[in-house]
Enzyme design. Structure first.
Site, PDB file in Angstrom:
ATOM      1  N   HIS A   1      64.749  37.084  40.028  1.00 53.98           N
ATOM      2  CA  HIS A   1      64.550  35.437  39.572  1.00 53.98           C
ATOM      3  C   HIS A   1      65.869  34.745  39.675  1.00 53.98           C
ATOM      4  CE1 HIS A   1      60.604  35.526  38.480  1.00 53.98           C
ATOM      5  NE2 HIS A   1      60.482  36.621  37.528  1.00 53.98           N
TER       6      HIS A   1
ATOM      7  N   ASN B   1      54.817  37.718  43.293  1.00 48.56           N
ATOM      8  CA  ASN B   1      54.001  36.459  43.033  1.00 48.56           C
ATOM      9  C   ASN B   1      54.856  35.177  43.163  1.00 48.56           C
ATOM     10  OD1 ASN B   1      55.106  37.547  40.262  1.00 48.56           O
ATOM     11  ND2 ASN B   1      54.143  35.523  39.679  1.00 48.56           N
ATOM     12  N   HIS B   2      56.284  35.297  43.074  1.00 44.64           N
ATOM     13  CA  HIS B   2      57.017  34.041  43.069  1.00 44.64           C
ATOM     14  C   HIS B   2      57.264  34.140  44.733  1.00 44.64           C
ATOM     15  CE1 HIS B   2      57.789  32.717  39.205  1.00 44.64           C
ATOM     16  NE2 HIS B   2      57.392  33.844  38.745  1.00 44.64           N
TER      17      HIS B   2
ATOM     18  N   HIS C   1      57.297  42.454  37.385  1.00 40.20           N
ATOM     19  CA  HIS C   1      56.081  41.265  36.963  1.00 40.20           C
ATOM     20  C   HIS C   1      55.965  40.958  35.569  1.00 40.20           C
ATOM     21  CE1 HIS C   1      52.766  38.616  37.949  1.00 40.20           C
ATOM     22  NE2 HIS C   1      52.017  39.383  37.227  1.00 40.20           N
TER      23      HIS C   1
END
Length: 244
Positions: free
Chosen positions: A22, A75-76, A194
């Protein structure tokens, strides 16, 4: 584009697997330095979600270019792929950490989208103790072979492709208790991220390793876990970046 990428056994060094990054690549560098990562011998595998939320999302392409760093699609990444095509709501994207990309010039957003679309949905690592699978959220089949067979089907129907991709990148069914906790057959272990967990956690042979290395400074409980693919033992790295 291959939806599954395979790696032969690393006979000269370690294969380490890290949870969601992230946009905190500086912290990740500190973490791998702490465990004596050797880029000439070791390999680092990512469960995806390289971007959003952190201040260094722009470094994702630089890390993906490193010969020893390999990632699956999270998913990002999925949101970043959809953004340039108008398939991602801007307000929702920003709320999920995508403001950095919303403010990017369109050509740069497309560059990220193309790079992320080239990432596999799953990876396989051969180790001295057996096969290890990596996928961002979950293996949506009871056996790894079924999952791989679908990913390798050239004429995959749109509906099936969407369902498999969504489960692999977005599902929390297993960890929420709404799916079987049996082992995924045909593989020694499946490693996922996740869903943030306080410590590396196993449900059957599925290992959850997103221990919050990307948490903001006011949440000091977050750490990166570096899981050795061969031993399945994790080193939860000290938060040496305290205050960053």
């Amino acid at each position: 584009m291959s939806l599954i990428k395979r790696f032969e056994r690393n006979n000269c060094g370690r294969d380490l697997i890290v949870g969601d990054v992230h946009g905190y690549f500086g912290r990740l560098q500190v973490a791998i330095d702490e465990v004596g990562f050797d880029p000439g011998r070791d390999r680092l595998f990512s469960v995806g979600d390289l971007v959003d939320r952190g201040p260094e999302c722009d470094l994702a392409l630089e890390w993906l270019a490193k010969p020893w760093f390999h990632a699956v699609r999270g998913n990002h990444e999925d949101m970043a792929i959809r953004w340039p095509n108008g398939n991602m709501d801007a307000r929702n994207y920003v709320a999920n950490g995508g403001g950095w990309n919303v403010s990017n010039p369109p050509e740069l957003s497309r560059e990220f989208a193309e790079a992320f679309a080239a990432l596999p949905i799953a990876m396989e690592l051969e180790t001295e103790r057996g096969l290890v699978g990596i996928v961002h959220a979950d293996c949506p089949f009871s056996s790894w072979e079924q999952f791989v067979e679908v990913l390798e089907t050239e004429q995959l129907s749109g509906a099936l492709k969407k369902a498999v991709f969504e489960a692999a990148m977005w599902s929390r069914e297993r960890i929420s208790g709404h799916a079987s906790l049996d082992d995924v057959a045909g593989v020694r272990a499946v490693v996922v991220g996740h869903t943030p967990v306080q410590r590396a956690t196993s449900l059957g042979n599925v290992h959850y390793i997103d221990t919050g290395g990307w948490f903001p400074a006011h949440r000091p409980e977050g750490r990166f876990t570096l899981l050795d693919a061969s031993t399945l033992r994790g080193a939860t790295v000290s938060r040496l970046w305290e205050g960053a």
